[in-house]
Design a protein around this motif. Structure first.
Motif, PDB file in Angstrom:
ATOM      1  N   UNK A 115      38.484  39.576  38.809  1.00 33.40           N
ATOM      2  CA  UNK A 115      38.273  38.777  37.593  1.00 33.40           C
ATOM      3  C   UNK A 115      39.350  37.714  37.463  1.00 33.40           C
ATOM      4  N   UNK A 116      38.994  36.597  36.901  1.00 33.29           N
ATOM      5  CA  UNK A 116      39.951  35.488  36.789  1.00 33.29           C
ATOM      6  C   UNK A 116      41.135  35.834  35.884  1.00 33.29           C
ATOM      7  N   UNK A 117      40.959  36.815  34.987  1.00 34.72           N
ATOM      8  CA  UNK A 117      42.044  37.191  34.079  1.00 34.72           C
ATOM      9  C   UNK A 117      43.057  38.131  34.711  1.00 34.72           C
ATOM     10  N   UNK A 118      42.721  38.687  35.884  1.00 35.38           N
ATOM     11  CA  UNK A 118      43.617  39.635  36.533  1.00 35.38           C
ATOM     12  C   UNK A 118      44.574  38.891  37.450  1.00 35.38           C
TER      13      UNK A 118
END
Length: 365
Positions: free
Chosen positions: A23-26
């Motif tokens: 995920x882009x948030x990780x």
């Protein structure tokens, strides 16, 4: 330029598929399960137990507990260092967040005005009937504290504090949570008792009456007096035997008619915190063989209490009783004290050089 090494590039290429699917948030490719699962289970249990008992838990408390457990259980904690980043990930895994500690509001009864009026009416009737002098009207309250944590925390000991309407303060009683009385010399400014659960039981009440309340001015001659407090039926009978009437604080009204709770407890605890901070910075300390700092000796804790208690001035005590409608002039000339806020009455003085840490973090789940 950006500190990227050849090894980092090789690792990225080897994990290219996994990185693209993240995920882009990780921001990091870490395991989904903790490396020290057994350790984290015990730490999580400690956090939940402390919070259920109302104790404050900080990030530093979590890391210290985890390190101590790791030392005791090396087979389950190989390579564990209790880093800041580990603590952050631990909190995320267990759905824990930081919360600012706030005042716990007591739920007021629905018939608030009626109960307060009845209490004030009873106090006035007793004062008119018996004509107590101000030095014979007192208030006693118990305050649990916890001296084993730094910062805005709470002494496993429980303390009973007593003030009189003329501004006098009787010596505090400290109840340490232990089975036996320690063989050390305690300072003269406190009365020390021990209880296995740290409670003020019937034996504790008897000791308080004999060693604290009976030492008030006129106590030995058993002058008629009035005690404002939470008391049981058996305690009322004991008070009657020493010529003391009881004004029982109604349920739910502690925050309105208990002078110590309304105006003095916070000031007292702030001063205790100041004494603790000074000891942490410059006090004499001892350490275990493993290098862990021991808690202060019990006589040192008693000195904290004595200093904090003595620092509360008589004027603050006098105003606290008037704020609660207990010692006001019977002609009604001092009734305006009841409606003053804390800023106007200046009844709750706090130390000007307080060293409370503004970043002290309280943990809740």
């Amino acid at each position: 330029q950006y500190g990227v090494t050849e090894k980092m590039v090789r690792d990225w290429k080897a994990n290219e598929d996994a990185l693209k699917s993240m995920p882009s948030s990780k921001c990091a490719l870490r395991r989904s399960t903790p490396h020290w699962s057994e350790l984290e289970k015990h730490v999580a249990d400690m956090v939940h137990e402390h919070r259920q008992n109302g104790y404050v838990v900080t990030r530093n408390k979590i890391r210290m507990f985890a390190l101590q457990w790791a030392k005791s259980n090396p087979d389950h904690s190989k390579g564990f260092k209790a880093t800041v980043s580990w603590c952050t990930r631990f909190m995320e895994r267990h759905n824990l967040v930081l919360r600012q500690k706030t005042k716990i509001a007591q739920k007021l009864p629905a018939d608030l005005d009626g109960k307060v009026s009845l209490f004030h009416r009873y106090v006035i009737q007793q004062r008119k009937k018996h004509g107590y002098v101000l030095s014979q009207i007192g208030n006693m309250d118990e305050t649990p504290m916890n001296f084993d944590m730094v910062g805005n925390k709470t002494v496993n000991p429980k303390g009973a504090k007593t003030v009189l309407t003329d501004g006098a303060k009787l010596r505090p009683m400290i109840i340490f949570k232990r089975k036996t009385m320690p063989k050390i010399k305690f300072p003269v400014g406190v009365f020390v008792h021990v209880n296995e659960k740290g409670w003020m039981d019937e034996e504790g009440v008897k000791l308080w009456l004999d060693n604290v309340w009976s030492r008030q001015p006129g106590g030995l001659r058993q002058k008629r007096s009035l005690l404002v407090a939470h008391v049981t039926t058996s305690t009322k009978k004991r008070l009657a035997r020493i010529n003391t009437d009881a004004a029982v604080i109604p349920a739910g009204l502690t925050s309105l008619v208990q002078p110590l709770d309304v105006c003095l407890n916070k000031s007292f605890k702030d001063r205790i915190q100041e004494q603790w901070n000074k000891w942490m910075v410059s006090g004499e300390k001892s350490f275990t063989k493993g290098g862990n700092m021991r808690a202060p000796q019990l006589d040192v804790l008693c000195n904290f209490v004595i200093k904090a208690w003595n620092d509360i001035d008589a004027e603050t005590v006098i105003k606290s009783f008037k704020k609660c409608g207990i010692s006001n002039s019977l002609d009604g000339m001092e009734d305006d004290f009841l409606w003053q806020d804390e800023g106007e009455a200046k009844a709750e003085a706090t130390p000007s050089d307080s060293e409370l840490d503004p970043y002290d973090d309280c943990l809740t789940n």
